[in-house]
Write a protein that holds these residues in place. Structure first.
Motif, short mmCIF file in Angstrom:
data_model
loop_
_atom_site.label_atom_id
_atom_site.label_comp_id
_atom_site.label_asym_id
_atom_site.label_seq_id
_atom_site.Cartn_x
_atom_site.Cartn_y
_atom_site.Cartn_z
N VAL A 153 -1.40 -7.61 5.42
CA VAL A 153 -0.12 -7.28 4.82
C VAL A 153 0.03 -5.76 4.83
N PRO A 154 1.25 -5.28 4.82
CA PRO A 154 1.44 -3.82 4.87
C PRO A 154 0.98 -3.15 3.58
N GLU A 155 0.48 -1.94 3.74
CA GLU A 155 0.16 -1.10 2.59
C GLU A 155 1.36 -0.18 2.33
N VAL A 156 1.80 -0.17 1.08
CA VAL A 156 3.00 0.59 0.72
C VAL A 156 2.64 1.59 -0.36
N LEU A 201 7.51 -6.99 -2.32
CA LEU A 201 8.53 -5.98 -2.05
C LEU A 201 9.62 -6.65 -1.23
N GLU A 202 10.80 -6.82 -1.85
CA GLU A 202 11.91 -7.53 -1.20
C GLU A 202 11.46 -8.90 -0.70
N GLY A 203 10.62 -9.57 -1.51
CA GLY A 203 10.17 -10.92 -1.19
C GLY A 203 8.95 -10.99 -0.30
N ARG A 204 8.45 -9.87 0.21
CA ARG A 204 7.29 -9.86 1.10
C ARG A 204 6.05 -9.37 0.36
N VAL A 205 4.92 -10.00 0.63
CA VAL A 205 3.66 -9.61 0.00
C VAL A 205 3.22 -8.27 0.54
N VAL A 206 2.84 -7.36 -0.35
CA VAL A 206 2.36 -6.05 0.07
C VAL A 206 1.18 -5.64 -0.79
N THR A 207 0.47 -4.65 -0.32
CA THR A 207 -0.60 -4.02 -1.09
C THR A 207 -0.14 -2.61 -1.47
N GLU A 223 -4.25 -4.34 -6.87
CA GLU A 223 -5.13 -5.20 -6.09
C GLU A 223 -4.51 -5.49 -4.73
N PRO A 224 -5.34 -5.80 -3.73
CA PRO A 224 -4.79 -6.16 -2.42
C PRO A 224 -3.86 -7.37 -2.54
N ARG A 225 -2.76 -7.33 -1.80
CA ARG A 225 -1.79 -8.43 -1.77
C ARG A 225 -1.24 -8.72 -3.17
N GLY A 226 -1.16 -7.69 -3.99
CA GLY A 226 -0.85 -7.93 -5.40
C GLY A 226 0.60 -7.87 -5.79
N PHE A 227 1.52 -7.53 -4.85
CA PHE A 227 2.91 -7.34 -5.25
C PHE A 227 3.85 -7.87 -4.17
#
Length: 269
Positions: A18-21, A69-75, A63-67
């Protein structure tokens, strides 16, 4: 003989990257475990602090994959900038502004207000929030038309209706009409003011208070005469009043609470 370890996990069961933001101040994300949605206002010691549209704060581990963003899982990761926590910008209603947000496709649900002045005030203070939520505001010709409008609208789970009524006080004609159309999917709320003008704080207009107008006299005309405002063009007077409203801080709490209730009602998923 050399031994090889094989990963027999099917590709479709392996966690996808997943993308890191960067958790930059003002970024709006959702913590899926709690459903809490808010803007980043701080990031330190492996945690991020979010603030929702009502000003409530929550701290979550990054945490990784914890949020979402606009419906997409991000770290979320710590931003490269060393700048300290910053409060996100606000809309006129006081909620967290969503940078670059596009207007959502209009919901089936609607909010009705009694007149054009009411609609203009709601648009000025809550317009940004309403566009993000996809809520359309329309106005009635008068509260007497409300039963027919509600019957024609036919509120339901996917088409909720909210109505803002002026001078909604116990025992009034308005209160009886409101009670007759209220249901699980149709919420009628109001404020105690004779007219929406009165929901603007006098201090924001540089006056000591709204004058009392004798019963039977047109309220707007009586107000203009008492305050020395031009009584022959109440439309122009209203535009001057509206120009002095910069945010929710210029409005009385009774109106703020009613409009927020309506927005919450029609945006229930």
């Amino acid at each position: 003989m050399r031994q090889y370890s094989a990963d027999l996990t099917p590709p479709w069961k392996k966690p996808q990257p997943v993308p890191e933001v960067p958790a930059d101040p003002g970024l709006v994300v959702e913590e899926p475990g709690t459903g809490f949605c808010g803007a980043v206002i701080g990031c330190e010691a492996g945690t991020v602090t979010l603030e929702d549209r009502f000003g409530k704060h929550r701290v979550f581990p990054m945490e990784p994959r914890g949020f979402l963003l606009e419906g997409r899982v991000v770290t979320l990761v710590r931003p490269s900038s060393s700048a300290g926590p910053a409060r996100p910008s606000r809309t006129a209603s006081g909620s967290v502004a969503v940078p670059g947000a596009r207007a959502r496709v209009a919901r089936a649900g609607r909010i009705y207000v009694e007149g054009r002045h009411d609609a203009e005030l709601v648009e000025k203070v809550w317009g940004d929030d309403l566009r993000v939520e996809g809520v359309v505001v329309e106005y009635l010709g008068g509260v007497d038309d409300l039963p027919a409008i509600v019957a024609d609208f036919a509120p339901g789970p996917d088409a909720r209706l909210g109505v803002l009524v002026d001078h909604l006080v116990p025992g009034s004609k308005e209160s009886r009409i409101a009670e007759s159309v209220t249901s699980e999917h149709a919420l009628v709320v109001g404020h105690p003011y004779i007219d929406i003008w009165e929901a603007v704080k006098p201090a924001s207009l540089g006056i000591d208070g709204w004058p009392r107008v004798p019963h039977g006299q047109d309220w707007k005309t009586g107000v203009c005469r008492a305050l020395g405002w031009p009584s022959g063009n109440t439309g122009a007077v209203w535009q001057a009043i509206l120009a002095r409203v910069g945010s929710y801080k210029d409005l009385e709490p009774a109106l703020l609470g009613s409009v927020e209730r309506l927005i919450d009602h029609v945006t229930v998923s």
